[in-house]
Design an enzyme around this catalytic site. Structure first.
Site, PDB file in Angstrom:
ATOM      1  N   ASP A 331     -28.673   5.343  -9.498  1.00 27.58           N
ATOM      2  CA  ASP A 331     -29.689   5.126 -10.371  1.00 27.58           C
ATOM      3  C   ASP A 331     -29.349   3.927 -11.007  1.00 27.58           C
ATOM      4  O   ASP A 331     -29.343   3.601 -12.287  1.00 27.58           O
ATOM      5  CB  ASP A 331     -29.697   6.077 -11.464  1.00 27.58           C
ATOM      6  CG  ASP A 331     -31.041   6.093 -12.239  1.00 27.58           C
ATOM      7  OD1 ASP A 331     -31.779   5.544 -11.872  1.00 27.58           O
ATOM      8  OD2 ASP A 331     -30.992   6.851 -13.051  1.00 27.58           O
ATOM      9  N   ARG A 335     -31.605  -0.538 -17.307  1.00 29.18           N
ATOM     10  CA  ARG A 335     -31.495   0.413 -18.411  1.00 29.18           C
ATOM     11  C   ARG A 335     -30.175   1.281 -18.334  1.00 29.18           C
ATOM     12  O   ARG A 335     -29.572   1.748 -19.461  1.00 29.18           O
ATOM     13  CB  ARG A 335     -32.613   1.403 -18.282  1.00 29.18           C
ATOM     14  CG  ARG A 335     -32.508   2.293 -16.998  1.00 29.18           C
ATOM     15  CD  ARG A 335     -33.756   3.162 -16.942  1.00 29.18           C
ATOM     16  NE  ARG A 335     -33.659   3.776 -15.432  1.00 29.18           N
ATOM     17  CZ  ARG A 335     -34.217   3.356 -14.419  1.00 29.18           C
ATOM     18  NH1 ARG A 335     -35.063   2.321 -14.559  1.00 29.18           N
ATOM     19  NH2 ARG A 335     -34.400   4.072 -13.302  1.00 29.18           N
ATOM     20  N   ASN A 336     -29.484   1.196 -17.123  1.00 30.11           N
ATOM     21  CA  ASN A 336     -28.030   1.773 -16.966  1.00 30.11           C
ATOM     22  C   ASN A 336     -27.178   0.904 -16.984  1.00 30.11           C
ATOM     23  O   ASN A 336     -25.905   1.080 -16.575  1.00 30.11           O
ATOM     24  CB  ASN A 336     -28.272   2.703 -15.606  1.00 30.11           C
ATOM     25  CG  ASN A 336     -29.021   4.011 -16.023  1.00 30.11           C
ATOM     26  OD1 ASN A 336     -29.036   4.634 -16.984  1.00 30.11           O
ATOM     27  ND2 ASN A 336     -29.723   4.460 -14.719  1.00 30.11           N
ATOM     28  N   ASP A 349     -23.263   5.479 -16.740  1.00 28.74           N
ATOM     29  CA  ASP A 349     -23.892   6.446 -15.790  1.00 28.74           C
ATOM     30  C   ASP A 349     -23.543   6.710 -14.719  1.00 28.74           C
ATOM     31  O   ASP A 349     -24.191   7.272 -13.584  1.00 28.74           O
ATOM     32  CB  ASP A 349     -25.483   6.689 -16.172  1.00 28.74           C
ATOM     33  CG  ASP A 349     -25.947   6.968 -17.464  1.00 28.74           C
ATOM     34  OD1 ASP A 349     -25.052   7.534 -18.428  1.00 28.74           O
ATOM     35  OD2 ASP A 349     -27.141   6.727 -17.928  1.00 28.74           O
TER      36      ASP A 349
END
Length: 465
Positions: A331, A335-336, A349
């Site tokens: 992922d 945003r991560n 993450d």
């Protein structure tokens, strides 16, 4: 200089004894204090039980190291007062079959030897399990396994266990109330489920006391946890608080277990975990928030080309480290990636995504960032992460725009498989756009490795002003 003068023979005896139980620690090794140390001279580094220290260098005396505290103070520490932080390993559960019905479990076990067994989710009591086992010729018994207060126990039994692994291992040794002892596990084909033993966090030196943690204002919300800004021993930290312990504790702790073994300057670092009625995961605080929000809020007037190539290179360095450790993120997106106060970008993450199966239903699946083979066949690898990295590069150079603008979400995959690729963002260097197109090769084996892209980006960073 030897810290304490010793008779030559005594010194050699101590060196030999210590060498049998201690492997020399390299610079950068993290150790946790097992005891309080007040120090006996000005060159010593006092510390309290539970303090995290970083080894700077060894000394001529194998019993002493030069180290640095979390507050930046340096000095000498005795090796026998501290222990190296150990990574927390996941335990495999080859006998766990997940969502299997009672009828299917009986079909799988019929005809197998006495004591053959499997463990599955309980279909009537969410959160509990069922132990299905052969107790006689073609006779299958089903025992409900209760999960309460993060413990598991056979319904009607007197013993509680921290994990399913411990429960199974116990009943493999003795029946202890079951019709017969567990014998031959029916192994699940394909990927095995895993679990985490809470005691491993204690043994590894990762458990910290809630009394030393000050929890402040909320800074983020997620499906399993809420995130707060906090203070731990005077230092700003991020505190991830588990919402539903019964439903998600193992998922939460799997993330923490992976983070114990991944230590890199471009990965968000785990500081420790708090275990109790509520579980907390404590990580370093990233003061400038997520990369995507940072890009959008600052924009072209603040963010320079140097900033952009730094973000790209930092992220690639973190991913190259994960790649070298055979860890797939699944992922990766802006945003991560989080931004530290000093401007360093760090991947976050990375511990959770390895173990969670994405669900394409409900619109939560990150379609615009996911490689075609992962979307179509659930084939995730470092090469699929590389596809996502190309999209992340596009985010960096478009100052946080949503990828594939003007294309409806349901049409993205079809367009990509027909050869469509996003155009270069305005002002994007041609060299960076060439990297993007290399990452978006339909054949995953034609995409570059992260270490190869890292070399390209480092060369670009050296010439970007």
């Amino acid at each position: 200089m030897i810290k304490h003068a010793l008779h030559a023979s005594s010194f050699q005896q101590m060196r030999s004894l210590f060498a049998e139980t201690h492997e020399a620690w390299r610079p950068g090794t993290e150790v946790v204090a097992s005891y309080k140390f007040t120090g006996g001279s000005l060159e010593d580094l006092p510390f309290g039980k539970g303090d995290i220290l970083t080894i700077i260098k060894s000394t001529r005396d194998p019993n002493w190291y030069h180290a640095r505290s979390a507050y930046g103070r340096e000095g000498m520490i005795p090796a026998n007062y501290v222990q190296k932080r150990q990574k927390v390993s996941l335990q495999t559960m080859p006998w766990y079959h997940g969502k299997v019905s009672r009828e299917d479990a009986e079909s799988l076990l019929t005809g197998r030897m006495l004591g053959s067994f499997l463990v599955r989710e309980n279909g009537h009591y969410p959160g509990d399990y069922t132990l299905s086992m052969v107790i006689a010729d073609s006779v299958i018994e089903h025992y409900r396994v209760l999960r309460t207060n993060n413990k598991v126990e056979v319904d009607g039994g007197d013993l509680q266990f921290d994990t399913l692994v411990e429960l199974v291992e116990h009943y493999e040794k003795q029946a202890d109330g079951l019709c017969t002892r567990l014998a031959e596990p029916l192994r699940k084909t394909g990927n095995n489920f895993t679990t985490v033993d809470l005691k491993d966090f204690e043994r590894g030196g990762w458990v910290i006391s809630l009394t030393e943690l000050l929890i402040g204002e909320p800074i983020g919300k997620g499906e399993f946890a809420d995130v707060y800004k906090g203070t731990y021993r005077g230092k700003a930290v991020a505190v991830k608080q588990l919402k539903d312990r019964e439903r998600a504790a193992q998922t939460f702790l799997k993330e923490a277990s992976v983070m114990t073994s991944m230590r890199h300057e471009n990965l968000v670092q785990l500081i420790g975990v708090v275990l109790g009625d509520t579980i907390y995961l404590i990580t370093e605080f990233m003061g400038k928030g997520s990369l995507v929000e940072y890009l959008r809020s600052r924009g072209r007037t603040v963010i320079t080309k140097k900033n952009q190539i730094n973000f790209a290179t930092d992220t690639c360095a973190g991913m190259s480290y994960l790649e070298s450790n055979n860890l797939v993120h699944r992922d990766l997106a802006a945003r991560n990636v989080l931004v530290h106060e000093d401007g360093t970008a760090k991947v976050s993450d990375f511990g959770l995504a390895k173990y969670e199966e994405f669900n394409q239903e409900g619109g939560r699946f990150p379609i615009k960032w996911t490689a075609p083979e992962a979307l179509r066949h659930n084939e995730f690898s470092s090469r699929s992460d590389m596809w996502s990295f190309g999209v992340l590069l596009w985010e960096i150079y478009s100052f946080g725009r949503v990828p594939y603008p003007r294309i409806p979400l349901v049409d993205v995959v079809r367009h990509v498989e027909r050869g469509y690729r996003m155009e270069a963002p305005e002002g994007c260097p041609p060299e960076v756009y060439r990297i993007m197109n290399q990452t978006w090769k339909l054949n995953p084996h034609e995409r570059p490795l992260f270490r190869e892209v890292l070399e390209m980006l480092n060369n670009l960073r050296a010439t970007t002003v």
